[in-house]
Design a protein around this motif. Structure first.
Motif, PDB file in Angstrom:
ATOM      1  N   ALA A   1       0.842  -1.194   0.000  1.00  0.00           N
ATOM      2  CA  ALA A   1       0.000   0.000   0.000  1.00  0.00           C
ATOM      3  C   ALA A   1       0.876   1.242   0.000  1.00  0.00           C
ATOM      4  N   VAL A   2       0.454   2.256  -0.750  1.00  0.00           N
ATOM      5  CA  VAL A   2       1.206   3.511  -0.793  1.00  0.00           C
ATOM      6  C   VAL A   2       1.221   4.164   0.584  1.00  0.00           C
ATOM      7  N   SER A   3       0.068   4.165   1.265  1.00  0.00           N
ATOM      8  CA  SER A   3      -0.068   4.757   2.591  1.00  0.00           C
ATOM      9  C   SER A   3      -0.446   3.669   3.583  1.00  0.00           C
ATOM     10  N   HIS A   4       0.267   3.615   4.709  1.00  0.00           N
ATOM     11  CA  HIS A   4      -0.006   2.582   5.701  1.00  0.00           C
ATOM     12  C   HIS A   4       0.332   3.124   7.084  1.00  0.00           C
ATOM     13  N   ASN A   5      -0.302   2.570   8.098  1.00  0.00           N
ATOM     14  CA  ASN A   5      -0.095   3.033   9.474  1.00  0.00           C
ATOM     15  C   ASN A   5       0.731   2.071  10.309  1.00  0.00           C
ATOM     16  N   HIS A   6       1.190   0.983   9.693  1.00  0.00           N
ATOM     17  CA  HIS A   6       2.053   0.038  10.389  1.00  0.00           C
ATOM     18  C   HIS A   6       3.385  -0.080   9.646  1.00  0.00           C
ATOM     19  N   ILE A   7       4.471  -0.192  10.398  1.00  0.00           N
ATOM     20  CA  ILE A   7       5.770  -0.437   9.787  1.00  0.00           C
ATOM     21  C   ILE A   7       6.382  -1.687  10.407  1.00  0.00           C
ATOM     22  N   LEU A   8       7.281  -2.316   9.663  1.00  0.00           N
ATOM     23  CA  LEU A   8       8.014  -3.478  10.143  1.00  0.00           C
ATOM     24  C   LEU A   8       9.488  -3.120  10.284  1.00  0.00           C
ATOM     25  N   PHE A   9      10.145  -3.672  11.293  1.00  0.00           N
ATOM     26  CA  PHE A   9      11.588  -3.584  11.404  1.00  0.00           C
ATOM     27  C   PHE A   9      12.093  -4.867  12.062  1.00  0.00           C
ATOM     28  N   THR A  10      13.401  -5.108  11.957  1.00  0.00           N
ATOM     29  CA  THR A  10      13.983  -6.335  12.501  1.00  0.00           C
ATOM     30  C   THR A  10      14.950  -6.029  13.632  1.00  0.00           C
TER      31      THR A  10
ATOM     32  N   ARG B   1       6.179  -5.307  14.464  1.00  0.00           N
ATOM     33  CA  ARG B   1       5.230  -4.433  13.780  1.00  0.00           C
ATOM     34  C   ARG B   1       4.871  -3.292  14.721  1.00  0.00           C
ATOM     35  N   TYR B   2       4.996  -2.066  14.219  1.00  0.00           N
ATOM     36  CA  TYR B   2       4.792  -0.867  15.037  1.00  0.00           C
ATOM     37  C   TYR B   2       3.679  -0.030  14.431  1.00  0.00           C
ATOM     38  N   ASP B   3       2.712   0.368  15.253  1.00  0.00           N
ATOM     39  CA  ASP B   3       1.596   1.212  14.820  1.00  0.00           C
ATOM     40  C   ASP B   3       2.005   2.677  14.999  1.00  0.00           C
TER      41      ASP B   3
ATOM     42  N   LEU C   1      24.143 -14.633   6.458  1.00  0.00           N
ATOM     43  CA  LEU C   1      23.109 -13.635   6.217  1.00  0.00           C
ATOM     44  C   LEU C   1      23.650 -12.505   5.342  1.00  0.00           C
ATOM     45  N   GLY C   2      22.916 -12.197   4.291  1.00  0.00           N
ATOM     46  CA  GLY C   2      23.310 -11.121   3.390  1.00  0.00           C
ATOM     47  C   GLY C   2      24.138 -11.567   2.216  1.00  0.00           C
ATOM     48  N   ASN C   3      24.619 -12.839   2.221  1.00  0.00           N
ATOM     49  CA  ASN C   3      25.345 -13.339   1.048  1.00  0.00           C
ATOM     50  C   ASN C   3      24.703 -14.603   0.497  1.00  0.00           C
ATOM     51  N   VAL C   4      24.760 -15.713   1.230  1.00  0.00           N
ATOM     52  CA  VAL C   4      24.093 -16.923   0.745  1.00  0.00           C
ATOM     53  C   VAL C   4      22.698 -17.089   1.348  1.00  0.00           C
ATOM     54  N   LEU C   5      22.325 -16.193   2.245  1.00  0.00           N
ATOM     55  CA  LEU C   5      20.979 -16.205   2.816  1.00  0.00           C
ATOM     56  C   LEU C   5      20.420 -14.781   2.799  1.00  0.00           C
ATOM     57  N   LEU C   6      19.307 -14.593   2.109  1.00  0.00           N
ATOM     58  CA  LEU C   6      18.635 -13.291   2.051  1.00  0.00           C
ATOM     59  C   LEU C   6      17.245 -13.412   2.654  1.00  0.00           C
ATOM     60  N   LEU C   7      16.846 -12.379   3.385  1.00  0.00           N
ATOM     61  CA  LEU C   7      15.520 -12.342   3.999  1.00  0.00           C
ATOM     62  C   LEU C   7      14.688 -11.230   3.370  1.00  0.00           C
ATOM     63  N   LYS C   8      13.419 -11.546   3.094  1.00  0.00           N
ATOM     64  CA  LYS C   8      12.493 -10.556   2.558  1.00  0.00           C
ATOM     65  C   LYS C   8      11.169 -10.645   3.304  1.00  0.00           C
ATOM     66  N   ALA C   9      10.506  -9.511   3.424  1.00  0.00           N
ATOM     67  CA  ALA C   9       9.167  -9.475   4.003  1.00  0.00           C
ATOM     68  C   ALA C   9       8.300  -8.569   3.141  1.00  0.00           C
ATOM     69  N   PHE C  10       7.084  -9.025   2.850  1.00  0.00           N
ATOM     70  CA  PHE C  10       6.131  -8.271   2.044  1.00  0.00           C
ATOM     71  C   PHE C  10       4.878  -8.044   2.875  1.00  0.00           C
ATOM     72  N   VAL C  11       4.620  -6.790   3.224  1.00  0.00           N
ATOM     73  CA  VAL C  11       3.438  -6.447   4.012  1.00  0.00           C
ATOM     74  C   VAL C  11       2.276  -6.275   3.050  1.00  0.00           C
ATOM     75  N   LEU C  12       1.365  -7.259   3.026  1.00  0.00           N
ATOM     76  CA  LEU C  12       0.273  -7.248   2.057  1.00  0.00           C
ATOM     77  C   LEU C  12      -0.863  -6.329   2.495  1.00  0.00           C
ATOM     78  N   ASP C  13      -1.243  -6.424   3.765  1.00  0.00           N
ATOM     79  CA  ASP C  13      -2.230  -5.509   4.355  1.00  0.00           C
ATOM     80  C   ASP C  13      -2.021  -5.519   5.867  1.00  0.00           C
ATOM     81  N   GLU C  14      -2.988  -5.051   6.628  1.00  0.00           N
ATOM     82  CA  GLU C  14      -2.800  -4.953   8.080  1.00  0.00           C
ATOM     83  C   GLU C  14      -2.804  -6.317   8.772  1.00  0.00           C
ATOM     84  N   ASN C  15      -3.220  -7.364   8.063  1.00  0.00           N
ATOM     85  CA  ASN C  15      -3.313  -8.671   8.714  1.00  0.00           C
ATOM     86  C   ASN C  15      -2.457  -9.752   8.071  1.00  0.00           C
TER      87      ASN C  15
END
Length: 402
Positions: A69-78, A94-96, A115-129
């Motif tokens: 979503a272009v605009s969202h009220n939740h962010i993700l961090f690791t 997940r932070y509101d 991590l970062g060379n032979v192992l990559l992590l991705k997360a895709f926030v599809l919606d609030e749930n």
């Protein structure tokens, strides 16, 4: 589009969250192995006020996080905590941004040395749930001398996570699960651009050596994210997407961008050494194709910009900066070599003019100017400052300076 200057730029990443806030990510004074710590702020660019998010939690940029979503009220961090000398437990928070509420929605264990060379992590926030978490493992044989993956052949462990019920579903036996999601770019409403499969990045694809078979499927398409989630929950092997283009053993897509209603991507035939620049208007469904046949290496590819509905590429030399119209293959704008085009959005062109020091007569200076194309003789905005970054922030153009 209003132009706003953000002074005293602090090096980092600036990402729009909604029409009032930017996410500001800067380096912290702690580390996890070779990964620097991060501080995350919510920044109001209009007032220059900012608030640090959960300073008591150590944060690291361990995953590539995208939002549908272009605009969202939740962010993700690791964040992460050490288990032993090499293994760490990675937590996705997940932070509101409205309430300040937060919680951990997913954890995984990883080898920090991989991590970062032979192992990559991705997360895709599809919606609030719903989120998709992807762990991509590469064999060392796929690493090129430059550190890039030579053919994108990674093994994906992809989970669809339902946050409220804390349930997860392993996605497998589908083109999404085997090729992986390389990019997810929000358009308007519930629509997103989706790019499956990694491009062939190695410079060798344009050499005279034999081309290696490219087994992973590359697809560019458009999805309705709500329908996409529903079909993934039904465990359908191939969730619906409107396919715009497909790759092959010799066809790859090095980059893809979005400009308002236009989707712009590069389609390269590595055997013929030809690039097609595709411009697709997702509202009218009109596709334009422009040819670039002067390609010898991946690094020769030029990103295409859309200026007043016309595709352009920028050519920089010591003598001049040229804006080349791909419709006519002619130079429409030629600027002196001390002027560089930094950003293009709709009919606005942001330039930086470097005035060099000359004996005792002049000090070194930088000037930022914004022009409304096609008038390149009278700027609509000018300031003496060194350009650092520029962001199209909903209806505003934010220019960051030192």
């Amino acid at each position: 589009m209003d132009i706003k200057l953000v002074k005293n730029f602090e090096e980092g990443n600036y990402i729009p969250v909604n029409d009032q806030l930017l996410l500001q990510v800067v380096d912290a004074n702690y580390r996890l192995g070779r990964f620097p710590g991060k501080k995350i702020f919510m920044l109001n660019p209009l007032t220059n006020e900012r608030l640090e998010i959960l300073p008591e939690i150590h944060k690291y940029n361990l995953a590539n996080i995208s939002y549908a979503a272009v605009s969202h009220n939740h962010i993700l961090f690791t964040s992460a905590s050490s288990i032993n000398e090499t293994q760490v437990e990675i937590s996705y928070y997940r932070y509101d941004v409205s309430t300040g509420a937060y919680h951990i929605i997913h954890t995984t264990v990883a080898d920090l040395t991989k991590l970062g060379n032979v192992l990559l992590l991705k997360a895709f926030v599809l919606d609030e749930n719903y989120c998709i978490f992807d762990e991509i493992t590469y064999s060392r044989e796929n690493l090129s001398s430059t550190g890039l993956f030579s053919n994108g052949m990674g093994t994906h462990k992809m989970l669809l996570k339902e946050i409220q019920e804390n349930k997860e579903r392993l996605l497998k036996d589908s083109v999404i699960a085997t090729s992986g999601i390389e990019k997810l770019i929000p358009l308007s409403g519930n629509l997103c651009i989706i790019k499956l499969g990694s491009p062939m990045l190695e410079e060798l694809v344009f050499s005279d050596t034999a081309i290696q078979p490219f087994k992973q499927k590359e697809i560019i398409g458009i999805v309705n994210i709500k329908q996409f989630i529903s079909e993934l929950l039904l465990n359908q092997n191939n969730a619906f997407l409107e396919i715009l283009d497909e790759g092959s053993e010799e066809i790859t897509f090095p980059y893809i961008r979005q400009y308002d209603n236009d989707i712009v991507y590069s389609k390269v035939d590595v055997s013929k050494k030809i690039e097609e620049v595709i411009i697709y208007d997702y509202e009218t469904k009109v596709k334009k194709v422009r040819l670039n046949s002067n390609i010898t290496r991946i690094s020769d590819l030029n990103h295409t910009y859309i200026l007043n509905d016309t595709p352009y590429i920028i050519k920089n030399t010591d003598k001049n900066t040229r804006l080349i119209n791909l419709n006519t293959q002619k130079t429409d704008i030629k600027l002196s070599g001390d002027v560089r085009i930094k950003f293009i959005r709709r009919d606005l062109i942001v330039t930086q003019h470097h005035v060099k020091k000359m004996f005792f007569m002049r000090k070194e200076n930088y000037y930022i100017e914004v022009f409304r194309y096609p008038d390149m003789h009278h700027s609509i905005f000018k300031t003496r400052a060194k350009y650092k970054d520029c962001i199209a922030f909903f209806d505003d153009l934010l220019i960051f300076t030192n």
